[in-house]
Scaffold this active site. Structure first.
Site, PDB file in Angstrom:
ATOM      1  N   GLU A 123       0.826  -1.222   0.000  1.00 30.27           N
ATOM      2  CA  GLU A 123       0.000   0.000   0.000  1.00 30.27           C
ATOM      3  C   GLU A 123       0.851   1.259   0.000  1.00 30.27           C
ATOM      4  O   GLU A 123       0.483   2.272   0.595  1.00 30.27           O
ATOM      5  CB  GLU A 123      -0.971   0.012   1.196  1.00 30.27           C
ATOM      6  N   GLY A 124       1.977   1.204  -0.692  1.00 28.78           N
ATOM      7  CA  GLY A 124       2.900   2.334  -0.729  1.00 28.78           C
ATOM      8  C   GLY A 124       3.916   2.203   0.379  1.00 28.78           C
ATOM      9  O   GLY A 124       3.560   2.205   1.557  1.00 28.78           O
TER      10      GLY A 124
END
Length: 568
Positions: free
Chosen positions: A427-428
């Protein structure tokens, strides 16, 4: 000692630290009465303790496998998922129009925290569905909402997100998957995606994939990406399942941790999909899901930290070694006590930040006020990165508390460290979260950041005289963070910001955590004050060194050439 849901901690945070009463005072969430909140927490805690926690070790010891094209999940996972779905936990914050409870995100994140402590591998499945539900609620056409949302909300079907390709990781704009109009309102989606969490499972009736792909003649980069909903099984108009779509799981990744969660390589071969949102605006639609998931991942880190802490504490209270007073266990040794108190203090800080973030999201949705939206946006990268880092750090500390036995897999201590490690990446990555904080989130000139810092400073100023020593330290740290923020905003060269982004984010989290602990000390008794002293005297001082790094700029990092770095 089996896992115990920290229900008192959530109730205290809601009542005294993060301001849940603001949320429940709005018309949108007026039904979330204190009695209902208490009931939800109690039932979720019971589910996590009795149903999910016993699946933690089986999920690690019996990983998901791909067998003759079918993803086989660990023993007990099907029953665990059914308990989650049938209890309504997937749709806790979903729109009641489609079968959801419509409760605050703050409450759903508390439930996700407990589920992550109990069994992170299984919790990932409903988390992704929750993100997809939110994306479809915001961006899907009405006919898609009517068909998919009730089944996703009930847990009958599950959702995934498909961004990454072998050549396109954080640089999503480099993806090559394509979508061609079929002429009937649908699209033929072709390409391969990797790292697809819960891309398939033997107990799921249908898996609905949100897939980023390019339309013919789309612009290059992220400006040319569209989003498509591609189900594993094509549904009929009445929702019954029809023909198999052109989607298959090619393989499963062999991972460091979260073994029970199947991480799939997915292949799309002319699969039928439906456009979600506008053409070439897929990133905007996908970010609705990703931002929800980023807070969710930060909460996962906090949940894993809680599990690791409880595991380590139980061992320390049982293990006798050397000469110690009191119980005669290693929990009486000063260094072990240092580790345990530090773990507990940090968990409180990270959990408070995540719940502040969730409150801001709820208030933004309920009021539409720009200030709440800006606060939610600013807190998201902090919650994600600090929570994830905390999960890794506490899990490692938990191994240390166990000593040699922590290095032995049979104790289960190492699993928390292996499971937590992914949260800093997916998620980054945490580095990307920090860069987002110092760049995109500072486009307002630092206004949202200053508002948060000012609140911490105001809390310190208002503290009672008996807490003046703690309050002064918090006020000093807030002033230093404000100065660093002004320096950062004044930097036109983004490389200077990026070079110190990670330490700046962590310093920001340290100060926010101190503000939360000070509130707790004001509202709570001796134990809350003692824990606040541990955090503020022993952990908060880290902010000074972090802010020095944040203000060092980029020049020194490039003084060594790549040849210098490569020299033996």
């Amino acid at each position: 000692m089996p896992y115990r849901a920290p229900l008192k901690e959530f109730r205290f945070l809601f009542d005294h630290v993060v301001g849940l009463e603001q949320v429940t005072a709005t018309e949108a969430f007026a039904e979330a009465t204190p009695d209902l909140v208490d009931q939800i927490l109690t039932e979720a805690g019971r589910l996590c303790e009795d149903v999910l926690a016993p699946l933690q070790r089986p999920g690690d010891e019996h990983p998901a496998i791909l067998e003759n094209g079918v993803v086989r999940t660990p023993p007990g996972f099907e029953a665990g998922y059914r308990a989650i779905a049938e209890g309504g936990w997937v749709g806790i914050s979903a729109d009641p129009e489609h079968g959801g409870m419509g409760l605050p995100v703050t409450l759903s994140m508390a439930v996700n925290d407990m589920m992550s402590s109990a069994c992170l591998s299984l919790q990932l499945c409903p988390l992704l569905s929750q993100g997809q539900i939110e994306a479809l609620e915001h961006h899907a056409p009405d006919e898609i909402k009517a068909l998919y949302l009730p089944r996703l909300t009930s847990g009958e079907w599950s959702g995934t997100m498909n961004l990454t390709e072998p050549q396109a990781g954080s640089d999503v704009g480099a993806l090559t998957s394509r979508a061609v109009p079929n002429g009937d309102g649908t699209y033929a989606v072709t390409g391969q995606k990797i790292y697809i969490t819960w891309g398939d499972a033997d107990f799921l009736d249908n898996v609905c994939h949100l897939v980023l792909a390019r339309l013919p003649d789309a612009p290059e980069g992220t400006r040319g990406i569209s989003l498509f909903l591609v189900p594993k099984i094509l549904p009929e108009e009445d929702g019954s399942l029809g023909a198999r779509n052109g989607v298959r799981t090619v393989s499963l990744e062999h991972k460091l941790g979260i073994h029970g969660s199947p991480t799939c390589v997915m292949e799309y071969d002319g699969a039928t999909g439906w456009l979600i949102g506008e053409e070439n605006a897929g990133m905007a639609a996908m970010f609705t899901m990703m931002n929800s998931a980023r807070l969710g991942v930060g909460v996962q880190g906090v949940g894993v930290a809680e599990g690791a802490y409880q595991h380590a504490l139980a061992y320390a209270l049982d293990r006798r070694q050397g000469r110690a007073g009191g119980t005669g266990t290693i929990a009486e040794h000063a260094d072990v006590r240092r580790m345990l108190t530090g773990m507990k203090a940090d968990i409180f800080a990270a959990r408070a930040i995540a719940m502040m973030n969730a409150v801001a999201i709820d208030m933004s949705g309920a009021t539409g006020e720009a200030e709440w939206e800006a606060r939610a946006a600013l807190l998201t990268p902090i919650s994600k990165a600090f929570g994830a880092d905390l999960g890794v750090a506490v899990a490692q500390e938990g191994i240390q508390v166990h000593g040699g036995m922590g290095f032995v897999e049979e104790t289960g201590a190492a699993q928390y460290a292996r499971d937590a490690r992914i949260t800093t990446i997916y998620e980054g990555t945490n580095g990307i979260q920090a860069m987002d904080l110092v760049a995109r989130k500072m486009k307002d000139g630092g206004r949202a950041a200053r508002a948060l810092i000012d609140e911490v400073a105001a809390g310190a100023e208002a503290a009672p005289d008996e807490l003046r020593a703690l309050a002064d330290e918090v006020a000093t740290a807030a002033a230093a963070l404000r100065d660093a923020t002004e320096w950062l905003v004044a930097r036109e060269d983004l490389q200077d910001r990026f070079a110190g982004a990670v330490p700046y984010l962590r310093a920001f989290a340290r100060v926010l955590g101190a503000g939360a602990h000070l509130k707790a000390a004001v509202a709570g008794g001796d134990a809350r004050r003692a824990l606040a002293e541990v955090y503020i005297h022993r952990l908060l001082p880290e902010h000074a060194g972090l802010l020095a790094q944040a203000r060092a700029g980029a020049e020194g990092l490039y003084a060594l050439s790549l040849d210098d770095l490569s020299a033996a």
